[in-house]
Design a protein around this motif. Structure first.
Motif, PDB file in Angstrom:
ATOM      1  N   MET A   1       0.462  -7.723  -0.107  1.00  0.00           N
ATOM      2  CA  MET A   1      -0.386  -6.573  -0.203  1.00  0.00           C
ATOM      3  C   MET A   1       0.507  -5.352  -0.403  1.00  0.00           C
ATOM      4  SD  MET A   1      -2.976  -4.964   2.676  1.00  0.00           S
ATOM      5  CE  MET A   1      -2.222  -5.926   3.924  1.00  0.00           C
ATOM      6  N   ASP A   2       0.059  -4.473  -1.243  1.00  0.00           N
ATOM      7  CA  ASP A   2       0.783  -3.212  -1.443  1.00  0.00           C
ATOM      8  C   ASP A   2       0.415  -2.251  -0.316  1.00  0.00           C
ATOM      9  OD1 ASP A   2       2.287  -1.149  -2.522  1.00  0.00           O
ATOM     10  OD2 ASP A   2       1.437  -1.351  -4.521  1.00  0.00           O
ATOM     11  N   ILE A   3       1.234  -1.290  -0.085  1.00  0.00           N
ATOM     12  CA  ILE A   3       0.935  -0.268   0.914  1.00  0.00           C
ATOM     13  C   ILE A   3       0.089   0.841   0.307  1.00  0.00           C
ATOM     14  CG2 ILE A   3       1.951   1.532   2.369  1.00  0.00           C
ATOM     15  CD1 ILE A   3       4.260  -0.401   2.881  1.00  0.00           C
ATOM     16  N   LEU A   4       0.350   1.143  -0.960  1.00  0.00           N
ATOM     17  CA  LEU A   4      -0.401   2.210  -1.624  1.00  0.00           C
ATOM     18  C   LEU A   4      -1.697   1.638  -2.202  1.00  0.00           C
ATOM     19  CD1 LEU A   4       2.574   3.960  -3.422  1.00  0.00           C
ATOM     20  CD2 LEU A   4       1.476   4.610  -1.274  1.00  0.00           C
ATOM     21  N   LEU A   5      -2.759   1.819  -1.470  1.00  0.00           N
ATOM     22  CA  LEU A   5      -4.083   1.337  -1.852  1.00  0.00           C
ATOM     23  C   LEU A   5      -5.067   2.501  -1.808  1.00  0.00           C
ATOM     24  CD1 LEU A   5      -4.185  -1.859   0.411  1.00  0.00           C
ATOM     25  CD2 LEU A   5      -3.728  -1.796  -2.043  1.00  0.00           C
ATOM     26  N   PRO A   6      -6.161   2.396  -2.549  1.00  0.00           N
ATOM     27  CA  PRO A   6      -7.174   3.455  -2.460  1.00  0.00           C
ATOM     28  C   PRO A   6      -7.896   3.386  -1.107  1.00  0.00           C
ATOM     29  CG  PRO A   6      -7.903   1.707  -3.928  1.00  0.00           C
ATOM     30  CD  PRO A   6      -6.496   1.380  -3.525  1.00  0.00           C
ATOM     31  N   LYS A   7      -8.302   4.478  -0.606  1.00  0.00           N
ATOM     32  CA  LYS A   7      -9.055   4.633   0.646  1.00  0.00           C
ATOM     33  C   LYS A   7      -8.184   4.317   1.852  1.00  0.00           C
ATOM     34  CE  LYS A   7     -13.426   4.130  -1.620  1.00  0.00           C
ATOM     35  NZ  LYS A   7     -14.749   3.673  -1.659  1.00  0.00           N
ATOM     36  N   LEU A   8      -8.008   3.054   2.231  1.00  0.00           N
ATOM     37  CA  LEU A   8      -7.125   2.687   3.339  1.00  0.00           C
ATOM     38  C   LEU A   8      -5.771   2.312   2.755  1.00  0.00           C
ATOM     39  CD1 LEU A   8      -9.318   0.256   5.499  1.00  0.00           C
ATOM     40  CD2 LEU A   8      -8.869   2.660   5.926  1.00  0.00           C
ATOM     41  N   ASP A   9      -4.687   2.652   3.465  1.00  0.00           N
ATOM     42  CA  ASP A   9      -3.397   2.173   2.975  1.00  0.00           C
ATOM     43  C   ASP A   9      -3.129   0.769   3.526  1.00  0.00           C
ATOM     44  OD1 ASP A   9      -2.025   2.309   5.514  1.00  0.00           O
ATOM     45  OD2 ASP A   9      -1.557   4.410   5.172  1.00  0.00           O
ATOM     46  N   GLY A  10      -2.119   0.125   2.996  1.00  0.00           N
ATOM     47  CA  GLY A  10      -1.811  -1.247   3.398  1.00  0.00           C
ATOM     48  C   GLY A  10      -1.511  -1.393   4.876  1.00  0.00           C
ATOM     49  N   PHE A  11      -0.916  -0.373   5.473  1.00  0.00           N
ATOM     50  CA  PHE A  11      -0.651  -0.423   6.916  1.00  0.00           C
ATOM     51  C   PHE A  11      -1.959  -0.500   7.695  1.00  0.00           C
ATOM     52  CE2 PHE A  11       3.323   2.119   5.803  1.00  0.00           C
ATOM     53  CZ  PHE A  11       4.181   1.032   5.910  1.00  0.00           C
TER      54      PHE A  11
END
Length: 75
Positions: A1-11
């Motif tokens: 999974m990438d960390i930079l995601l729309p809405k929620l980040d990967g963390f």
């Protein structure tokens, strides 16, 4: 999974997965270009099986790492 995601980040997604009893045992590999030590430490502390920096791995190396993680988890 990438960390930079729309809405929620990967963390945030990882944190929610690990809080869910039905999903918490799913191994999650973070695959991102964010390579600062703080990001790596945070991802591993939240329960990521591994933290891979895209620029450091060829696609086949990434696949092999994921296969090893899945084999270790008995999947």
């Amino acid at each position: 999974m990438d960390i930079l995601l729309p809405k929620l980040d990967g963390f945030e997604v990882l944190e929610k997965l690990k809080q869910n009893e039905k999903l918490q045992k799913i191994p999650v590999v973070l695959l991102t270009n964010l390579g600062q030590k703080e990001d790596v430490d945070k991802g591993l502390k939240l329960g990521a099986a591994d933290y891979l920096i895209k620029a450091h791995f060829m696609p086949i190396e990434t696949v092999e790492k994921v296969k090893k993680i899945m084999a270790a988890k008995g999947k």
